[in-house]
Design a protein around this motif. Sequence first.
Motif, PDB file in Angstrom:
ATOM      1  N   SER A  66      -4.302 -13.951  -3.991  1.00  0.00           N
ATOM      2  CA  SER A  66      -3.249 -13.781  -2.987  1.00  0.00           C
ATOM      3  C   SER A  66      -2.387 -12.574  -3.331  1.00  0.00           C
ATOM      4  CB  SER A  66      -2.371 -15.035  -2.931  1.00  0.00           C
ATOM      5  OG  SER A  66      -1.199 -14.784  -2.173  1.00  0.00           O
ATOM      6  N   LEU A  67      -1.936 -11.900  -2.310  1.00  0.00           N
ATOM      7  CA  LEU A  67      -1.064 -10.749  -2.507  1.00  0.00           C
ATOM      8  C   LEU A  67       0.255 -11.151  -3.168  1.00  0.00           C
ATOM      9  CD1 LEU A  67      -1.162  -7.704  -1.859  1.00  0.00           C
ATOM     10  CD2 LEU A  67       0.129  -8.199   0.207  1.00  0.00           C
ATOM     11  N   GLU A  68       0.634 -12.421  -3.010  1.00  0.00           N
ATOM     12  CA  GLU A  68       1.883 -12.897  -3.610  1.00  0.00           C
ATOM     13  C   GLU A  68       1.871 -12.776  -5.129  1.00  0.00           C
ATOM     14  OE1 GLU A  68       1.630 -16.761  -1.768  1.00  0.00           O
ATOM     15  OE2 GLU A  68       3.410 -16.346  -0.556  1.00  0.00           O
ATOM     16  N   ASP A  69       0.648 -12.724  -5.698  1.00  0.00           N
ATOM     17  CA  ASP A  69       0.529 -12.620  -7.154  1.00  0.00           C
ATOM     18  C   ASP A  69       0.542 -11.166  -7.637  1.00  0.00           C
ATOM     19  OD1 ASP A  69       0.205 -15.405  -7.225  1.00  0.00           O
ATOM     20  OD2 ASP A  69      -1.954 -15.234  -6.889  1.00  0.00           O
ATOM     21  N   PRO A  82       2.980  -8.158  -7.617  1.00  0.00           N
ATOM     22  CA  PRO A  82       4.314  -7.629  -7.296  1.00  0.00           C
ATOM     23  C   PRO A  82       4.334  -6.144  -6.971  1.00  0.00           C
ATOM     24  CG  PRO A  82       4.126  -8.158  -9.654  1.00  0.00           C
ATOM     25  CD  PRO A  82       2.926  -8.737  -8.973  1.00  0.00           C
ATOM     26  N   ILE A  88       3.307  -5.663  -3.374  1.00  0.00           N
ATOM     27  CA  ILE A  88       4.378  -6.066  -2.466  1.00  0.00           C
ATOM     28  C   ILE A  88       5.440  -4.971  -2.388  1.00  0.00           C
ATOM     29  CG2 ILE A  88       6.267  -7.724  -2.146  1.00  0.00           C
ATOM     30  CD1 ILE A  88       4.418  -9.860  -3.346  1.00  0.00           C
ATOM     31  N   GLU A  89       5.768  -4.374  -3.543  1.00  0.00           N
ATOM     32  CA  GLU A  89       6.760  -3.296  -3.576  1.00  0.00           C
ATOM     33  C   GLU A  89       6.263  -2.087  -2.792  1.00  0.00           C
ATOM     34  OE1 GLU A  89      10.401  -1.445  -5.234  1.00  0.00           O
ATOM     35  OE2 GLU A  89       9.687  -3.376  -4.501  1.00  0.00           O
ATOM     36  N   ARG A 116       6.454  -2.723   0.824  1.00  0.00           N
ATOM     37  CA  ARG A 116       7.859  -2.681   1.267  1.00  0.00           C
ATOM     38  C   ARG A 116       8.273  -1.237   1.535  1.00  0.00           C
ATOM     39  NH1 ARG A 116      12.851  -2.091  -0.827  1.00  0.00           N
ATOM     40  NH2 ARG A 116      12.081  -1.767  -2.954  1.00  0.00           N
ATOM     41  N   GLN A 139      -2.641 -15.726   5.893  1.00  0.00           N
ATOM     42  CA  GLN A 139      -2.791 -14.615   4.952  1.00  0.00           C
ATOM     43  C   GLN A 139      -2.196 -13.339   5.526  1.00  0.00           C
ATOM     44  OE1 GLN A 139      -3.869 -14.768   1.862  1.00  0.00           O
ATOM     45  NE2 GLN A 139      -3.616 -12.571   1.505  1.00  0.00           N
ATOM     46  N   VAL A 185       1.507 -13.364   5.080  1.00  0.00           N
ATOM     47  CA  VAL A 185       1.846 -13.090   3.679  1.00  0.00           C
ATOM     48  C   VAL A 185       1.788 -11.595   3.403  1.00  0.00           C
ATOM     49  CG1 VAL A 185       1.017 -13.348   1.300  1.00  0.00           C
ATOM     50  CG2 VAL A 185       1.150 -15.343   2.784  1.00  0.00           C
ATOM     51  N   MET A 186       0.821 -10.916   4.042  1.00  0.00           N
ATOM     52  CA  MET A 186       0.628  -9.486   3.802  1.00  0.00           C
ATOM     53  C   MET A 186       1.513  -8.616   4.684  1.00  0.00           C
ATOM     54  SD  MET A 186      -3.528  -9.450   3.266  1.00  0.00           S
ATOM     55  CE  MET A 186      -3.607  -7.754   2.706  1.00  0.00           C
ATOM     56  N   GLY A 187       2.418  -9.234   5.454  1.00  0.00           N
ATOM     57  CA  GLY A 187       3.410  -8.457   6.178  1.00  0.00           C
ATOM     58  C   GLY A 187       3.127  -8.192   7.637  1.00  0.00           C
TER      59      GLY A 187
END
Length: 633
Positions: free
Chosen positions: A525-528, A530, A533-534, A537, A559, A562-564
Amino acid sequence: VTIQAPQTVKFVYRFDEGNASMADLLGGKGSNLCEMARLGLPVPPGFVVSTQVCRDYLTKNQTLPEGLEESIRDNIQLLEKSIGRNFGSTSSPLLVSVRSGARISMPGMMDTILNLGINDQIVEGLASMMGDPRPAYDAYRRFIQIYSEVVMDVKPEPFETVLAVHKEKAGVALDHQLTAEQLQDVVADFKQVTKDATGSEPPSDPWEQLMAAVEAVFRSWNTPRAVFYRDHNKIGHDMGTAVTIMAMVFGNLGPSSGTGVLFTRNPSTGKAQIYGEFLTNAQGEDVVAGVRTPEPIASLKDVMPKCYGLLMELAKNLEIHYSDMQDVEFTIENSRLFLLQTRNAKRTALSAVKTAVDMVDEGLISQSQALLRVDAEEISNLLVPQLSEGISQDALDDRFQARGAPASPGAATGTVCFDATKAAQLAEAGVDVILVRPETKPDDIHGITAAVGVVTSRGGVTSHAAVVTRGLGKPCIVGCEAIQVDLEAGLFTAGGKTVNEGDQISMDGATGSVYAGELEIVSPSLEDLPEAIELLRWADQTRKLGVMANADTPSDAAQALVMGAEGIGLCRTEHMFLDPKRLPSVRQMLLNAEAAEAWRRESNDRIFRAENEPDASQAVRDFYEALDQVREL
């Protein structure tokens, strides 16, 4: 008086005449060598034949332009003055390397010739100059093989067979354990291999060797493997390659010499630490080709601490200068360090993202530069498959077969295949294939591209297999020496067990482990992640377009969020209907749809309730029963 018109086109550029901005003309390798020379780094002297010469050569019936040989001779003379040795001399000989190098890096796809400028008389002078005949004859046998393969189109297998026979006869396991006398016999047999294949031995005239080598490097631009690589990586076919000619430095002079490759950061994970390997008493082809299994770069600190300290300093300076992760080739000749090449390093998606974000934090690049460093597809590759956490350690231990160096992350399970062409054919038929080889060669590119993973029994993390698979985002394990591959029998043995071609194995590129049979593979998962994710962003702060997802199932939609993603832009409902749990009911609906449609029309679109329709046919009842099941599922 005849006045010759000045040459309007410059064919050749000395290292002190170029810089990093001239990659279109001098290729990536040549322009970076010029840049390093400009910075005062320890680069062997040399010069570059431009990509324009290559383009002209290939478009004009493979004819070298008039005046090129004269320019090369003039620059060889300057090289002789710079290094104090003479090309073709039998007392103080200058040997050169002839290397390819396009604007865009194509590792292993084109040809390079080392130790050029040697013959039966010059090798004696080289031995005298080196103070040891063994490395001189080692250089000679290497030249005969690589020249014969690249320039004269001789297959490599007969040379490998001859070398293996001589090692067995001498009772040694490694090439560098052969004595000077034994290497002389290898040289004689290598010449015979070439004569048997072509009718003649490699030329003894150094100038003939040099000009033929330049042409061969130009021709290697259009080898099948190079064309395939460019097609796969969407690289244009019209840019051509430069040819870099530089003085040879020797890593095979004994224990105070060696060669290696390093990355200024980990190309698999992006961790900010020097990553690489080296071999003592070896030449660069041994590391890149994966013929010998090298030592980690940190081991150099114990063997040659001064060289190690200088190398670490130079590597750091190169990364700061280029503001990017560098892939550096180096050679140590009698405790003197030389840098042979630097280029922006190939890296995995995970490494690309982490490196970009970390370099912003370190002040090396801006956020906008970081966004341009990471290709959109790399974010997808970031979510590489992994072994399921549900697999117990006991199960992994039971299936464990071998462990090598983790060269490219990700997990895969597939059918064992030992041949690149067969792997490509099986993949075309829909079979997941893991390519298992002693080592890969550039000609295996089509099989590597088609396979879900690659395992080699030899080589290191900078070998051909490792570099190419990292670029493709495929799992790869190299230097898996516990695996003994028998290509003729179509099997490998590991841990006392035999695995045949067609059997299933699984691999974990993150740990370097190979397992028997199929193991469950999951996607992270992309949540893992960081850093990812940055980076996303920052992309959100920059972008002007809205981002919607192509999602066909609830899990896809979750999913995507989660990926935006800001919503669902395309949803094909048939994928939900084709869920394995729903599929039997959907089939039942389709088989009875015609009867149900006829009933609906006859009943004026009345809602079907089984208890109210005693006269409805069984087909109609089956349709609506299946419809209720689909709704529930």
